[in-house]
Write an enzyme that holds these catalytic residues in place. Sequence first.
Site, PDB file in Angstrom:
ATOM      1  N   TRP A  32      -7.344  11.393   4.349  1.00 55.75           N
ATOM      2  CA  TRP A  32      -6.025  10.916   4.757  1.00 55.75           C
ATOM      3  C   TRP A  32      -4.975  11.798   4.081  1.00 55.75           C
ATOM      4  O   TRP A  32      -5.034  12.037   2.878  1.00 55.75           O
ATOM      5  CB  TRP A  32      -5.782   9.445   4.358  1.00 55.75           C
ATOM      6  N   GLU A  41      -8.353   9.715   8.957  1.00 57.17           N
ATOM      7  CA  GLU A  41      -7.562   8.470   8.992  1.00 57.17           C
ATOM      8  C   GLU A  41      -6.139   8.775   9.456  1.00 57.17           C
ATOM      9  O   GLU A  41      -5.429   9.565   8.865  1.00 57.17           O
ATOM     10  CB  GLU A  41      -7.512   7.831   7.596  1.00 57.17           C
ATOM     11  N   HIS A 100      -1.859   0.893  10.010  1.00 55.37           N
ATOM     12  CA  HIS A 100      -1.319   2.184  10.429  1.00 55.37           C
ATOM     13  C   HIS A 100      -0.973   2.299  11.904  1.00 55.37           C
ATOM     14  O   HIS A 100      -1.006   3.389  12.468  1.00 55.37           O
ATOM     15  CB  HIS A 100      -2.301   3.302  10.062  1.00 55.37           C
ATOM     16  N   HIS A 149     -10.400   0.841   7.308  1.00 56.50           N
ATOM     17  CA  HIS A 149      -9.690   0.402   6.113  1.00 56.50           C
ATOM     18  C   HIS A 149      -9.101  -0.948   6.470  1.00 56.50           C
ATOM     19  O   HIS A 149      -8.234  -1.030   7.348  1.00 56.50           O
ATOM     20  CB  HIS A 149      -8.547   1.359   5.748  1.00 56.50           C
ATOM     21  N   ASP A 184       5.264  -2.026   5.795  1.00 51.92           N
ATOM     22  CA  ASP A 184       4.291  -1.696   4.767  1.00 51.92           C
ATOM     23  C   ASP A 184       2.876  -1.919   5.271  1.00 51.92           C
ATOM     24  O   ASP A 184       2.616  -2.865   6.008  1.00 51.92           O
ATOM     25  CB  ASP A 184       4.539  -2.538   3.520  1.00 51.92           C
ATOM     26  N   ASP A 220       0.039  -2.103   3.202  1.00 51.21           N
ATOM     27  CA  ASP A 220      -0.948  -2.302   2.133  1.00 51.21           C
ATOM     28  C   ASP A 220      -0.894  -3.623   1.386  1.00 51.21           C
ATOM     29  O   ASP A 220      -1.106  -3.649   0.177  1.00 51.21           O
ATOM     30  CB  ASP A 220      -0.830  -1.134   1.141  1.00 51.21           C
ATOM     31  N   ASP A 229      -8.439  -1.553   1.681  1.00 50.14           N
ATOM     32  CA  ASP A 229      -7.375  -0.631   1.262  1.00 50.14           C
ATOM     33  C   ASP A 229      -6.053  -1.380   1.153  1.00 50.14           C
ATOM     34  O   ASP A 229      -5.365  -1.567   2.142  1.00 50.14           O
ATOM     35  CB  ASP A 229      -7.253   0.532   2.257  1.00 50.14           C
TER      36      ASP A 229
HETATM   37  C1  RNT Z   1      -2.332   5.372   3.068  1.00 54.86           C
HETATM   38  C2  RNT Z   1      -3.730   5.293   3.536  1.00 54.86           C
HETATM   39  C3  RNT Z   1      -4.765   5.721   2.538  1.00 54.86           C
HETATM   40  C4  RNT Z   1      -4.447   5.288   1.131  1.00 54.86           C
HETATM   41  C5  RNT Z   1      -5.560   5.520   0.136  1.00 54.86           C
HETATM   42  C6  RNT Z   1      -5.066   5.446  -1.259  1.00 54.86           C
HETATM   43  O1  RNT Z   1      -1.431   4.842   3.946  1.00 54.86           O
HETATM   44  O2  RNT Z   1      -4.011   4.004   3.983  1.00 54.86           O
HETATM   45  O3  RNT Z   1      -6.016   5.298   2.946  1.00 54.86           O
HETATM   46  O4  RNT Z   1      -4.094   3.941   1.073  1.00 54.86           O
HETATM   47  O5  RNT Z   1      -6.212   6.679   0.406  1.00 54.86           O
HETATM   48 ZN    ZN Z   2      -6.013   3.501   4.435  1.00 53.44          ZN
END
Ligand code: RNT
Ligand code: ZN
Length: 417
Positions: free
Chosen positions: A183, A224, A261, A285, A293, A295, A324
């Site tokens: 990524w 990714e 994403h 993920h 956001d 995450d 993730d």
């Molecule tokens: C970032 C991606 C990626 C990271 C990690 C730390 O938007 O999701 O996968 O979160 O590699």
């Molecule tokens: Zn990710």
Amino acid sequence: MSYQNAKQQYAAFGVDTDAAIETLKTVPLSLHCWQGDDVRGFDTDPNKPLTGGIQTTGNYPGRARTPEELMADIDRVISLVPGTVKLNLHASYAIFNEENGGWVDRDKLEPKHFQKWVDFCRERGLGCDFNPTFFSHPKCDPLTLSSPNEETRRFWVDHGRACVRISQYLAEQLGQPCVMNIWIGDGFKDIPADRLGPRLRCKQSFDEILSEPFDPKLVYPCAESKVFGIGVESYTVTSAEWCVKYAASRPDCITLMDNGHYHPTEVVSDKLSAVLAYDEKVALHITRGVRWDSDHVVLFDDETREICKEVVRCGLDRVFLALDFFDASINRISAWVNGFRNVQKALLYALLEPKEELKALQDEGNLTKLMVRLEEQKTMPFGTVWEEYCRRCGAPADRAWYSDVERYEEDVLRKRG
Ligand code: RNT
Ligand code: ZN
């Protein structure tokens, strides 16, 4: 309700709860090391900013500052979750010491810099996935694999190649395949004048990275994609189309979909089968997107359940599952444990679906009854089966693990400076 009662109720529905439990026990779910230290890693100044369009917010006490602290935290997590844990490392978590010659830059990383992690995994019977780290580093200009500066691009290609060698080593040492996810956060905040150039350079860079020899039965490189990042809002080099097309361009690369994403009304639960209609494997993920956001900690919510249903329907052996997310505003152990347990829950929930019956209803065109059945599933005694699953895995039940996290916070995390 007793487990026997729940089991009978599911049996009347055509579902074997024991079989579901036994299946789930064997499914690896990759635990991302980066929740423990807010994605800082050990190879650069831990106080540098996180770049690449990702950000952690919050400063809850107890962030792991050393490999030892991170390993202790991961051990605590493992003790509180059911199922088969696999570890997921980023290259920035290399461990440098006198025995292995001290610090080297990312283009010079070697398997020996991960020996401590290999030992950690081996002692616990874990497999390990791996990620090259293309962010939070002075050589991000800020582009990496798509940079027009040949020296920058070369540095990052060399980093990627080093990571292929490390991934191969991890797989060989631990006897489980290593998913190596690429990524990059390359992109632009505002409207670019050349969108194709970076994408062509990126393609060349990926090809150069994957020209490093590896055993495709042991190492699964992935691409990714992402829509945008913070400060990278207008253009992302490795967009969804770029990644899907890249993975399709070669037999030894697969697609990795991160459900944070995509545009907010797009769902990965619907994309999985689209990719699996063409490819043998896909990687995930699992995260939770909230507005801009990607995450947040994974919950036992509709989309997590729907993704897991699709994973079960398409074949658990065809999807590499990884977590993730990174939340620095709450207890990090709790974040990890909650997210991990919620994916386990969603997988178990999916395994308790009478999938043949439901599929038949769809194929017969009986969509009315299909809706009824799908809704009825929601009030089945799932909690009782989940409790039994935890018990058989030797993991604490719901309501029994959080006190342990509180104690660990008191005894360990609060003492960290
Ligand atoms: C970032 C991606 C990626 C990271 C990690 C730390 O938007 O999701 O996968 O979160 O590699
Ligand atoms: Zn990710």
